[in-house]
Scaffold this motif. Structure first.
Motif, short mmCIF file in Angstrom:
data_model
loop_
_atom_site.label_atom_id
_atom_site.label_comp_id
_atom_site.label_asym_id
_atom_site.label_seq_id
_atom_site.Cartn_x
_atom_site.Cartn_y
_atom_site.Cartn_z
N GLU A 1 0.93 -1.18 -0.39
CA GLU A 1 0.22 0.10 0.53
C GLU A 1 0.93 0.79 0.08
O GLU A 1 0.17 2.53 -0.62
CB GLU A 1 -0.96 -0.26 0.77
N ILE A 2 1.87 1.33 0.38
CA ILE A 2 2.87 2.06 0.58
C ILE A 2 3.49 2.63 -0.74
O ILE A 2 4.19 3.37 -1.24
CB ILE A 2 4.10 2.25 1.86
N TYR A 3 3.73 1.66 -1.64
CA TYR A 3 4.15 1.74 -2.54
C TYR A 3 3.47 2.19 -3.09
O TYR A 3 3.46 3.29 -4.25
CB TYR A 3 4.74 0.29 -3.20
N ASP A 4 2.58 1.35 -3.45
CA ASP A 4 1.18 2.73 -4.21
C ASP A 4 0.97 3.99 -3.89
O ASP A 4 0.76 4.81 -5.01
CB ASP A 4 -0.03 1.11 -4.34
N ALA A 5 1.07 4.11 -2.94
CA ALA A 5 0.85 6.03 -2.33
C ALA A 5 2.05 7.09 -2.58
O ALA A 5 1.98 8.13 -3.08
CB ALA A 5 0.65 5.74 -0.87
N ILE A 6 3.78 6.13 -2.83
CA ILE A 6 4.70 6.99 -3.08
C ILE A 6 4.23 7.54 -4.61
O ILE A 6 4.54 7.68 -4.59
CB ILE A 6 5.41 5.70 -2.61
N LEU A 7 4.06 5.71 -5.00
CA LEU A 7 4.24 6.28 -6.71
C LEU A 7 3.04 7.25 -7.10
O LEU A 7 3.06 7.69 -8.03
CB LEU A 7 3.96 4.70 -6.99
N ALA A 8 1.54 6.87 -6.24
CA ALA A 8 0.66 7.81 -6.68
C ALA A 8 1.13 9.78 -6.45
O ALA A 8 1.00 10.53 -6.63
CB ALA A 8 -1.07 7.13 -5.77
N ALA A 9 1.96 10.06 -5.16
CA ALA A 9 2.06 11.33 -4.75
C ALA A 9 3.39 11.37 -5.63
O ALA A 9 3.40 12.69 -5.88
CB ALA A 9 2.02 10.94 -3.33
N PHE A 10 3.86 10.61 -6.26
CA PHE A 10 5.35 11.21 -6.74
C PHE A 10 6.12 11.37 -8.09
O PHE A 10 6.06 11.38 -9.17
CB PHE A 10 6.24 10.90 -5.90
N GLY A 11 4.99 9.81 -9.18
CA GLY A 11 5.09 9.26 -10.03
C GLY A 11 5.97 8.44 -10.65
O GLY A 11 6.89 8.61 -9.73
N GLY A 12 5.73 7.94 -11.84
CA GLY A 12 6.85 6.58 -11.08
C GLY A 12 8.06 7.02 -12.47
O GLY A 12 8.84 6.89 -12.57
N ARG A 13 7.92 8.80 -12.74
CA ARG A 13 9.00 9.51 -12.80
C ARG A 13 10.15 9.31 -12.29
O ARG A 13 11.24 10.00 -12.84
CB ARG A 13 8.86 10.41 -13.64
N ARG A 14 9.73 10.19 -11.20
CA ARG A 14 10.42 10.46 -10.10
C ARG A 14 11.45 8.90 -8.98
O ARG A 14 12.07 9.36 -8.18
CB ARG A 14 9.51 11.34 -9.48
N VAL A 15 9.93 8.37 -8.71
CA VAL A 15 10.17 6.86 -7.87
C VAL A 15 10.59 6.01 -8.95
O VAL A 15 9.92 5.37 -9.85
CB VAL A 15 8.70 6.92 -7.40
N ALA A 16 11.41 5.10 -8.03
CA ALA A 16 11.65 3.76 -8.98
C ALA A 16 12.06 2.74 -6.87
O ALA A 16 12.20 3.04 -6.46
CB ALA A 16 12.47 3.24 -9.95
N CYS A 17 11.30 1.32 -7.39
CA CYS A 17 12.01 -0.38 -6.27
C CYS A 17 13.68 -0.81 -7.15
O CYS A 17 13.47 -0.30 -8.12
CB CYS A 17 11.29 -0.80 -6.16
N VAL A 18 13.96 -1.54 -6.38
CA VAL A 18 15.66 -1.39 -6.11
C VAL A 18 15.57 -2.98 -6.18
O VAL A 18 14.54 -3.44 -6.15
CB VAL A 18 16.88 -1.16 -4.77
N ALA A 19 16.09 -3.27 -7.30
CA ALA A 19 16.32 -4.81 -7.83
C ALA A 19 17.55 -5.59 -6.71
O ALA A 19 17.88 -5.11 -6.54
CB ALA A 19 16.89 -5.01 -9.00
N MET A 20 17.04 -6.87 -7.58
CA MET A 20 18.04 -7.08 -5.95
C MET A 20 18.55 -8.69 -7.14
O MET A 20 17.42 -9.33 -7.84
CB MET A 20 18.07 -7.67 -4.89
#
Length: 443
Positions: free
Chosen positions: A92-111
């Motif tokens: 839910e937090i990932y969804d909220a961060i992406l909704a607030a800042f947009g996918g152009r400014r936020v990305a998850c890290v890979a492993m």
């Protein structure tokens, strides 16, 4: 307090991290606005700015935490703020961060996912053209172990032998499976890392969609730091979920009185709670419920919240391997007097009876003996993380201490017992036997 706040703001401004701190504060407000429990952890709690912004609930001045351990002009590593959130609601937090800042400014890290036995069996079996049904049955028969342990599992687990997996015709399969151990298989979504950037993020990191549909950098956490990208660690903690669930159940069952405010329970001075802990009745208590911790709290007998902080810090690999627990307990219970290598170390070690428990203490010791700044002391502490760095620090520390009037290292159990020389004018302490600062990072 205001002087320290001014100093921290000056450092943050010099490094250009103002927007990062404000963005993290926005994320924390966003999480709490969703009704999700959130708390900062790690070295970020040493920042008064984080405390003022509401990112951290720990007063660094009250607990003697140093900003330099988290951020300084000399620190090579970028700031890394960790947030503990409810594990059940992390997406839910990932969804909220992406909704607030947009996918152009936020990305998850890979492993990087490396081969373990089940993945290796499936890929090798497919390469050998084994029947898919047989491959699936073999893979599911194995426990979650490393690929290199495939034959050891066959030897040790009778259920695998009973399933016919020890047949000679499968020797080639398991030989290839073991050879794949530790090799990269694919990239996956890191369980907590989130990159916070501007709209140019896509120009600095290759992106792809994760299995769950989140924008994901193809770089892992180490690559991200090397590239200078700032990240936030959103760690899903089951205890946070358990606490939230308990509050829901209190409300659902119609318990008398209002639902308690867990974040407003201070001061932490309930004598019955400390009595319960001293009697080792801590099953279900976060961080003090393991068998080893129950033994330690019984011997320790915590009486204050600070005692619990010391207890948790003592029960870590550094203090345990450096034999710090026994001298601490002996001094704590009054069986021996606290002992210090030198009187100049008393301010740093007095609260822990002459034993090095916290990173901050090591930084203060380095600064007191060598005369360097706290920021330089933190860089030296970080250099102690490997054997080569320890040797460099030993030479530098010895030279600086002698220049400041300490005698050279004398033979002792720890190899470096320092004293003020007579010509420095300072009296030698009556007690010099003590636990020396460890040659590896404490705790």
């Amino acid at each position: 307090m205001f002087d320290r706040l001014d100093d921290e703001l000056a450092v943050i401004g010099k490094l250009g991290f103002e927007s990062y701190f404000l963005t993290v504060a926005d994320v924390v407000d966003l999480v709490r606005g969703l009704g999700i429990r959130c708390a900062a952890r790690g070295s970020g709690a040493g920042s008064l700015v984080n405390y003022a912004l509401g990112v951290s609930g720990v007063d660094p001045i009250r607990y003697g935490l140093l900003m330099e351990r988290f951020l300084s002009p000399l620190r090579q590593a970028l700031p890394d703020i960790d947030l503990d959130v409810e594990s059940a609601r992390r997406t839910e937090i990932y969804d909220a961060i992406l909704a607030a800042f947009g996918g152009r400014r936020v990305a998850c890290v890979a492993m990087i996912e490396t081969y373990r036995v089940r993945h290796a069996v499936r890929d090798v079996g497919a390469a050998l053209s084994l029947p898919p049904v047989e491959i699936d049955a073999i893979a599911k028969a194995f426990p979650h172990v490393r690929a290199r342990d495939a034959r050891a599992a066959l030897r040790d687990l009778p259920e695998l032998r009973a399933a016919g997996l020890g047949e000679q015709r499968l020797d080639l399969l398991f030989g290839l499976v073991e050879s794949l151990d530790g090799l990269p298989r694919h990239i996956a979504l890191h369980p907590c890392g989130v990159i916070l950037s501007d709209s140019s993020l896509g120009q600095r990191t290759p992106m792809e969609a994760s299995y769950g549909g989140y924008p994901m950098s193809q770089f892992d956490k180490d690559d991200v730091e090397d590239l200078g990208l700032l990240k936030l660690d959103v760690l899903g903690i089951r205890m946070q979920s358990a606490m939230a669930h308990a509050l829901v159940e209190i409300g659902r069952t119609g318990a008398d009185g209002p639902t308690p405010d867990l974040d407003g329970l201070a001061p932490f001075d309930d004598a019955d709670v400390y009595d319960m802990i001293a009697h080792r009745a801590t099953l279900g208590c976060f961080q003090i419920e393991s068998p080893g911790q129950r033994e330690l709290v019984g011997k320790f007998g915590p009486e204050t919240f600070h005692d619990l902080i010391v207890d948790i810090s003592l029960f870590r690999p550094g203090p345990v391997k450096s034999d710090m627990v026994t001298p601490f307990l002996e001094a704590r219970q009054g069986w021996t007097e606290p002992e210090y290598l030198h009187e100049s170390l008393i301010p740093a070690l007095e609260q822990t009876y002459g034993v090095v428990v916290f990173h901050e203490q090591l930084i203060e010791i380095i600064a007191a003996v060598t005369g360097c700044s706290l920021a330089q002391g933190d860089e030296i502490r970080r250099a102690l993380g490997d054997r080569e760095g320890q040797e460099r620090v030993r030479e530098w520390f010895t030279r600086k201490a002698v220049e400041r009037g300490y005698e050279g290292p004398s033979s002792s159990r720890c190899g470096s017992s320092w004293r003020r020389s007579r010509r420095s004018g300072s009296a030698r302490p009556t007690r010099r036997r003590s636990r020396c600062p460890p040659t590896s990072r404490p705790g």
